[in-house]
Motif scaffolding. Structure first.
Motif, PDB file in Angstrom:
ATOM      1  N   LEU A 241       0.765  -1.207  -0.081  1.00 38.37           N
ATOM      2  CA  LEU A 241      -0.180   0.019  -0.063  1.00 38.37           C
ATOM      3  C   LEU A 241       0.794   1.216   0.014  1.00 38.37           C
ATOM      4  CD1 LEU A 241      -2.877  -1.027   2.552  1.00 38.37           C
ATOM      5  CD2 LEU A 241      -2.886  -0.881   0.025  1.00 38.37           C
ATOM      6  N   GLY A 242       2.045   1.335   0.811  1.00 37.96           N
ATOM      7  CA  GLY A 242       2.913   2.474   0.777  1.00 37.96           C
ATOM      8  C   GLY A 242       3.533   2.574  -0.622  1.00 37.96           C
ATOM      9  N   LEU A 243       3.365   1.784  -1.379  1.00 38.26           N
ATOM     10  CA  LEU A 243       4.156   1.862  -3.064  1.00 38.26           C
ATOM     11  C   LEU A 243       3.044   2.662  -3.882  1.00 38.26           C
ATOM     12  CD1 LEU A 243       6.504  -1.334  -3.361  1.00 38.26           C
ATOM     13  CD2 LEU A 243       7.096   1.183  -3.334  1.00 38.26           C
ATOM     14  N   GLU A 244       1.823   1.823  -3.516  1.00 38.63           N
ATOM     15  CA  GLU A 244       0.739   2.334  -4.139  1.00 38.63           C
ATOM     16  C   GLU A 244       0.439   3.604  -4.140  1.00 38.63           C
ATOM     17  OE1 GLU A 244      -2.333  -0.587  -3.301  1.00 38.63           O
ATOM     18  OE2 GLU A 244      -1.648  -1.997  -4.571  1.00 38.63           O
ATOM     19  N   GLU A 245       0.394   4.360  -2.943  1.00 41.43           N
ATOM     20  CA  GLU A 245       0.436   5.868  -2.995  1.00 41.43           C
ATOM     21  C   GLU A 245       1.149   6.583  -3.967  1.00 41.43           C
ATOM     22  OE1 GLU A 245      -1.625   7.405  -0.801  1.00 41.43           O
ATOM     23  OE2 GLU A 245      -1.994   5.639   0.445  1.00 41.43           O
ATOM     24  N   PHE A 246       2.210   6.210  -4.498  1.00 41.60           N
ATOM     25  CA  PHE A 246       2.720   6.959  -5.437  1.00 41.60           C
ATOM     26  C   PHE A 246       2.505   6.509  -6.989  1.00 41.60           C
ATOM     27  CE2 PHE A 246       5.202   7.255  -1.674  1.00 41.60           C
ATOM     28  CZ  PHE A 246       5.815   8.641  -1.595  1.00 41.60           C
ATOM     29  N   LEU A 247       1.477   5.682  -7.245  1.00 39.39           N
ATOM     30  CA  LEU A 247       1.155   5.352  -8.673  1.00 39.39           C
ATOM     31  C   LEU A 247       0.115   5.851  -9.010  1.00 39.39           C
ATOM     32  CD1 LEU A 247       1.900   1.423  -8.144  1.00 39.39           C
ATOM     33  CD2 LEU A 247       3.273   3.260  -8.922  1.00 39.39           C
ATOM     34  N   GLU A 248      -0.286   5.811 -10.413  1.00 38.64           N
ATOM     35  CA  GLU A 248      -1.488   6.257 -10.817  1.00 38.64           C
ATOM     36  C   GLU A 248      -2.176   5.019 -11.859  1.00 38.64           C
ATOM     37  OE1 GLU A 248      -3.355   8.876 -10.489  1.00 38.64           O
ATOM     38  OE2 GLU A 248      -2.314  10.919 -10.749  1.00 38.64           O
ATOM     39  N   THR A 249      -3.307   5.175 -11.736  1.00 39.72           N
ATOM     40  CA  THR A 249      -4.241   3.977 -12.363  1.00 39.72           C
ATOM     41  C   THR A 249      -4.586   4.442 -14.114  1.00 39.72           C
ATOM     42  OG1 THR A 249      -4.943   2.925 -10.536  1.00 39.72           O
ATOM     43  CG2 THR A 249      -5.899   2.366 -12.673  1.00 39.72           C
ATOM     44  N   LYS A 250      -4.157   3.557 -14.897  1.00 37.65           N
ATOM     45  CA  LYS A 250      -4.399   4.005 -16.236  1.00 37.65           C
ATOM     46  C   LYS A 250      -5.305   2.820 -16.937  1.00 37.65           C
ATOM     47  CE  LYS A 250      -1.408   5.995 -19.029  1.00 37.65           C
ATOM     48  NZ  LYS A 250      -0.313   6.097 -20.028  1.00 37.65           N
ATOM     49  N   ALA A 251      -6.570   3.184 -17.565  1.00 36.10           N
ATOM     50  CA  ALA A 251      -7.341   2.237 -18.061  1.00 36.10           C
ATOM     51  C   ALA A 251      -6.957   2.375 -19.844  1.00 36.10           C
ATOM     52  CB  ALA A 251      -8.614   2.458 -17.976  1.00 36.10           C
ATOM     53  N   LEU A 252      -6.687   1.218 -20.354  1.00 36.24           N
ATOM     54  CA  LEU A 252      -6.841   1.390 -22.042  1.00 36.24           C
ATOM     55  C   LEU A 252      -8.063   0.745 -22.610  1.00 36.24           C
ATOM     56  CD1 LEU A 252      -3.091   0.303 -22.469  1.00 36.24           C
ATOM     57  CD2 LEU A 252      -4.085   2.465 -22.210  1.00 36.24           C
ATOM     58  N   MET A 253      -8.751   1.239 -23.327  1.00 37.72           N
ATOM     59  CA  MET A 253     -10.023   0.869 -23.955  1.00 37.72           C
ATOM     60  C   MET A 253      -9.789   0.600 -25.504  1.00 37.72           C
ATOM     61  SD  MET A 253     -12.449   2.900 -21.484  1.00 37.72           S
ATOM     62  CE  MET A 253     -11.338   4.128 -21.318  1.00 37.72           C
ATOM     63  N   TYR A 254     -10.104  -0.422 -25.921  1.00 39.14           N
ATOM     64  CA  TYR A 254     -10.176  -0.866 -27.419  1.00 39.14           C
ATOM     65  C   TYR A 254     -11.580  -0.933 -28.076  1.00 39.14           C
ATOM     66  CZ  TYR A 254      -5.207  -1.615 -26.497  1.00 39.14           C
ATOM     67  OH  TYR A 254      -3.818  -1.602 -25.953  1.00 39.14           O
TER      68      TYR A 254
END
Length: 254
Positions: A241-254
């Motif tokens: 969870l500590g690492l996830e604080e610094f991540l962004e979520t991206k969704a790719l849609m086709y």
């Protein structure tokens, strides 16, 4: 993304400034953690750990267990043990091998802690050992390991983070009363529960509004997420969870 460790006032200001550009923040702020001792706990096991975790780093630790909640019927025995252990702690230079309690960070912090001690006495808390007087034979910003008893939820020593070697013993009447007292705080960073029955301890731990709880002396684990509820902060450090604080979520849609 801004990650900040410090006071509630500092964290509030960081949040205000970060909001102007919609930055995410992770805040690790103050604490006033409760150490809940249930009526079946072994005091000989509990008390050395309780004193250690209230005085760790001379009390200058956000997750220090600075409130010791004990059954009212066991208050006298707890006070006696706390006094004996606290008075046995060796004060001295941090580099000396035998030192158990070192100085505070500055003269200002020493004077601040002494002020908390004096005000606690004025509010009616009973001084078991220690106090705000000077420490003989030391050179530095020392405060004697200090223990108060008969602390109630209305007192400043219950509510405010002292950030010094000061422990508040708070008696309770039953389990519900213990949980009420433990949760009566603007903070929710750490905590502890002691019982000979692991499931009973786990049940109480689940009712505490705090980010981490040590159960029967469990030790700090850097793989576990660390962070608080309420005004103890936002987000988590350590672990996945500590690492996830610094991540962004991206969704790719086709």
């Amino acid at each position: 993304m801004v990650s900040f460790t410090g006071s509630v006032a500092g964290g509030t200001r960081v949040s205000e400034v970060a909001s102007k550009t919609v930055k995410r923040v992770a805040l690790e702020l103050g604490g006033k953690s409760a150490n809940v001792v249930l009526d079946d706990a072994d005091l000989e096991e509990v008390m050395p750990h309780a004193i250690q975790w209230s005085m760790i780093n001379s009390g200058q630790t956000c997750s220090a267990l600075t409130r010791l909640l004990v059954p009212r019927s066991q208050l006298e025995g707890v006070e006696r043990a706390a006094k004996e252990i606290a008075e046995s702690l060796a004060l001295g230079h941090p580099d000396d091998e035998g030192t158990q309690v070192g100085p505070l960070v500055s003269a200002a912090q020493r004077d601040r802690v002494r002020g908390f001690i004096d005000r606690a006495i004025a509010e009616g808390a009973r001084l078991v050992t220690g106090g705000s007087g000077s420490v003989d034979g030391t050179s530095g910003y020392f405060v004697r390991p200090t223990v108060f008893s008969d602390v109630t939820t209305e007192m400043e020593i219950h509510r405010e983070e002292v950030f010094g070697p000061v422990l508040a013993i708070e008696p309770y009447d039953d389990e519900d009363d213990a949980v009420r007292i433990a949760n009566d705080s603007i903070y929710g960073l750490g905590g502890s529960v002691w019982s000979k029955d692991p499931e009973r301890a786990r049940s109480i731990a689940g009712r505490l509004r705090t980010g981490q709880v040590m159960v029967n002396g469990g030790q700090f684990n850097p793989n576990a997420p660390f962070g608080g509820y309420k005004q103890s902060g936002i987000g988590r450090e350590f672990g996945t969870l500590g690492l996830e604080e610094f991540l962004e979520t991206k969704a790719l849609m086709y």
